[in-house]
Design a protein around this motif. Structure first.
Motif, PDB file in Angstrom:
ATOM      1  N   ASN A 125       0.816  -1.221   0.000  1.00 18.10           N
ATOM      2  CA  ASN A 125       0.000   0.000   0.000  1.00 18.10           C
ATOM      3  C   ASN A 125       0.845   1.264   0.000  1.00 18.10           C
ATOM      4  O   ASN A 125       0.341   2.359   0.249  1.00 18.10           O
ATOM      5  N   PHE A 126       2.131   1.161  -0.273  1.00 26.74           N
ATOM      6  CA  PHE A 126       3.032   2.309  -0.225  1.00 26.74           C
ATOM      7  C   PHE A 126       2.643   3.360  -1.271  1.00 26.74           C
ATOM      8  O   PHE A 126       2.422   3.034  -2.438  1.00 26.74           O
ATOM      9  N   ARG A 127       2.539   4.613  -0.824  1.00 24.92           N
ATOM     10  CA  ARG A 127       2.277   5.740  -1.721  1.00 24.92           C
ATOM     11  C   ARG A 127       3.264   6.855  -1.395  1.00 24.92           C
ATOM     12  O   ARG A 127       3.647   7.028  -0.223  1.00 24.92           O
ATOM     13  N   PHE A 128       3.648   7.632  -2.405  1.00 24.66           N
ATOM     14  CA  PHE A 128       4.624   8.691  -2.162  1.00 24.66           C
ATOM     15  C   PHE A 128       4.476   9.785  -3.217  1.00 24.66           C
ATOM     16  O   PHE A 128       3.792   9.616  -4.231  1.00 24.66           O
ATOM     17  N   GLY A 129       5.146  10.920  -2.960  1.00 26.48           N
ATOM     18  CA  GLY A 129       5.108  12.033  -3.891  1.00 26.48           C
ATOM     19  C   GLY A 129       3.879  12.899  -3.702  1.00 26.48           C
ATOM     20  O   GLY A 129       3.001  12.621  -2.864  1.00 26.48           O
ATOM     21  N   HIS A 130       3.804  13.982  -4.471  1.00 26.23           N
ATOM     22  CA  HIS A 130       2.713  14.955  -4.365  1.00 26.23           C
ATOM     23  C   HIS A 130       1.353  14.283  -4.513  1.00 26.23           C
ATOM     24  O   HIS A 130       1.113  13.512  -5.447  1.00 26.23           O
ATOM     25  N   LYS A 131       0.475  14.561  -3.518  1.00 31.63           N
ATOM     26  CA  LYS A 131      -0.864  13.973  -3.469  1.00 31.63           C
ATOM     27  C   LYS A 131      -0.836  12.445  -3.489  1.00 31.63           C
ATOM     28  O   LYS A 131      -1.779  11.797  -3.944  1.00 31.63           O
ATOM     29  N   ALA A 132       0.277  11.864  -2.969  1.00 30.18           N
ATOM     30  CA  ALA A 132       0.433  10.399  -2.879  1.00 30.18           C
ATOM     31  C   ALA A 132       0.181   9.721  -4.221  1.00 30.18           C
ATOM     32  O   ALA A 132      -0.393   8.632  -4.294  1.00 30.18           O
ATOM     33  N   ALA A 133       0.656  10.372  -5.298  1.00 28.73           N
ATOM     34  CA  ALA A 133       0.408   9.840  -6.640  1.00 28.73           C
ATOM     35  C   ALA A 133       1.285   8.635  -6.973  1.00 28.73           C
ATOM     36  O   ALA A 133       0.929   7.831  -7.835  1.00 28.73           O
ATOM     37  N   GLY A 134       2.434   8.525  -6.301  1.00 33.77           N
ATOM     38  CA  GLY A 134       3.345   7.418  -6.606  1.00 33.77           C
ATOM     39  C   GLY A 134       2.899   6.119  -5.966  1.00 33.77           C
ATOM     40  O   GLY A 134       2.535   6.087  -4.791  1.00 33.77           O
ATOM     41  N   THR A 135       2.918   5.031  -6.727  1.00 33.14           N
ATOM     42  CA  THR A 135       2.542   3.702  -6.240  1.00 33.14           C
ATOM     43  C   THR A 135       3.732   2.762  -6.381  1.00 33.14           C
ATOM     44  O   THR A 135       4.761   3.120  -6.965  1.00 33.14           O
ATOM     45  N   VAL A 136       3.589   1.554  -5.884  1.00 32.81           N
ATOM     46  CA  VAL A 136       4.683   0.591  -6.043  1.00 32.81           C
ATOM     47  C   VAL A 136       4.865   0.225  -7.518  1.00 32.81           C
ATOM     48  O   VAL A 136       5.993  -0.056  -7.955  1.00 32.81           O
ATOM     49  N   ASP A 137       3.786   0.222  -8.294  1.00 36.45           N
ATOM     50  CA  ASP A 137       3.924  -0.055  -9.733  1.00 36.45           C
ATOM     51  C   ASP A 137       4.718   1.048 -10.420  1.00 36.45           C
ATOM     52  O   ASP A 137       5.587   0.778 -11.254  1.00 36.45           O
ATOM     53  N   PHE A 138       4.435   2.307 -10.062  1.00 34.95           N
ATOM     54  CA  PHE A 138       5.199   3.426 -10.628  1.00 34.95           C
ATOM     55  C   PHE A 138       6.657   3.332 -10.206  1.00 34.95           C
ATOM     56  O   PHE A 138       7.576   3.573 -11.005  1.00 34.95           O
ATOM     57  N   LEU A 139       6.870   2.963  -8.931  1.00 36.45           N
ATOM     58  CA  LEU A 139       8.237   2.825  -8.427  1.00 36.45           C
ATOM     59  C   LEU A 139       8.990   1.755  -9.208  1.00 36.45           C
ATOM     60  O   LEU A 139      10.169   1.922  -9.555  1.00 36.45           O
ATOM     61  N   ALA A 140       8.308   0.664  -9.516  1.00 38.79           N
ATOM     62  CA  ALA A 140       8.936  -0.416 -10.295  1.00 38.79           C
ATOM     63  C   ALA A 140       9.312   0.063 -11.700  1.00 38.79           C
ATOM     64  O   ALA A 140      10.383  -0.282 -12.226  1.00 38.79           O
TER      65      ALA A 140
END
Length: 317
Positions: A125-140
């Motif tokens: 469930n990790f989210r990051f970046g402005h408005k928590a837009a980043g997901t683990v899929d984006f991180l990958a």
């Protein structure tokens, strides 16, 4: 273990590392799964393990006034992470400006340019970046671009606490607020701890034969519900069995909520001005106002004996 506050504290010659990012308040058993995995992966790759966390809690910046009660201050989290084998903790000051950093910019500025991530370990469930837009899929996806692996670890541990709810900081805070320190301890893997400096109070406990350490707790501390608890008072490197009172002292029409710990059978303790910690083992009874001072004293004596029994049993187990 190295401790850095801000990106500028990271050594210029810092090499590759395995990174995990999160608030990690409480470093509960779910958090421990992720952190241990990051440490194990770092050992396999022959690089350091780094935890990235934030101060203040992001919610306070995004929604002022919403700072959650904290299960552990940053120095305590760092101690717990060091015990798990973490090599460095990076505390990023969470400002309004930082909150506007996009997920892509976070990856480049923190993970790539400064920590030279070789792998990043997170929960699902990790989210990051402005408005928590980043997901683990984006991180990958970013990992494929910038040459780091992304590993997702299921942090959802369950047990009896909270009626079988998945363990989380939110659930732990709720149980602490309800006085269910047994349930909180199941999630944390240890007793819930409150810290602060011992200050002078009304000294009624001393007058009644039960001198207490009046602990001025740290800001935003998660304090258990009003009542009497068994536990330990940690001071000067010693863990002393204690009877702990949380509340407003209704017997004397008090209004200020305090945490006071009586070190059982200890005499002559002078802890004023010292930073101490109080561990909550078990709930004994709720706060109450008694008809007479004698009735209160009799109950306090029973409370102390009960606390002594509970601590002794815990120390034997």
């Amino acid at each position: 273990m190295q401790r850095w506050r801000g990106l500028e504290d990271i050594p210029q010659d810092w090499g590759r590392s395995v990174v995990t990012i999160g608030s990690y308040d409480g470093v509960h058993r779910g958090h421990q799964l992720i952190i241990r995995h990051a440490v194990d992966r770092a050992r396999e790759l022959g690089v350091p393990a780094v935890v990235v966390t934030f101060d203040p809690h992001p919610s306070e910046v995004v929604r002022p006034g919403s700072h959650p009660p904290l299960l552990a201050p940053h120095h305590r989290r760092a101690e717990l992470m060091a015990e798990l084998g973490v090599d460095a903790v990076l505390i990023l000051p969470f400002t309004t400006e930082f909150s506007r950093l996009s997920a892509a910019d976070f990856v480049v500025k923190v993970l790539v340019d400064k920590l030279h991530a070789k792998a990043v370990v997170e929960g699902p469930n990790f989210r990051f970046g402005h408005k928590a837009a980043g997901t683990v899929d984006f991180l990958a996806e970013q990992g494929r671009t910038y040459d780091f692996e992304v590993e997702v670890v299921d942090l959802y541990v369950t047990g009896e606490a909270g009626g079988g709810e998945p363990f989380s900081s939110t659930l732990t805070r709720r149980l602490v607020a309800e006085g269910d320190v047994d349930g909180a301890a199941e999630i944390l893997g240890r007793p819930h701890r409150v810290e602060g400096v011992v200050v002078r109070g009304a000294q009624r406990g001393r007058e009644m034969g039960f001198p207490t350490a009046n602990v001025e707790t740290l800001p935003h501390t998660a304090i258990p519900a009003d009542g009497v608890y068994a536990g330990w008072l940690h001071a000067q490197g010693e863990a002393m069995p204690a009877a702990i009172s949380v509340g407003t002292n209704p017997q004397f029409d008090g209004t200020e909520r305090t945490v006071e710990a009586y070190a059982i059978d200890r005499v002559g303790l002078d802890l004023y001005g010292l930073h101490v910690a109080v561990d909550f083992l078990a709930f004994v009874r709720g706060q109450a106002k008694f008809d007479t001072l004698e009735a209160l004293l009799e109950q306090m004596a029973r409370d102390v004996e009960r606390c002594k029994e509970l601590v002794a049993a815990a120390e034997k187990s």
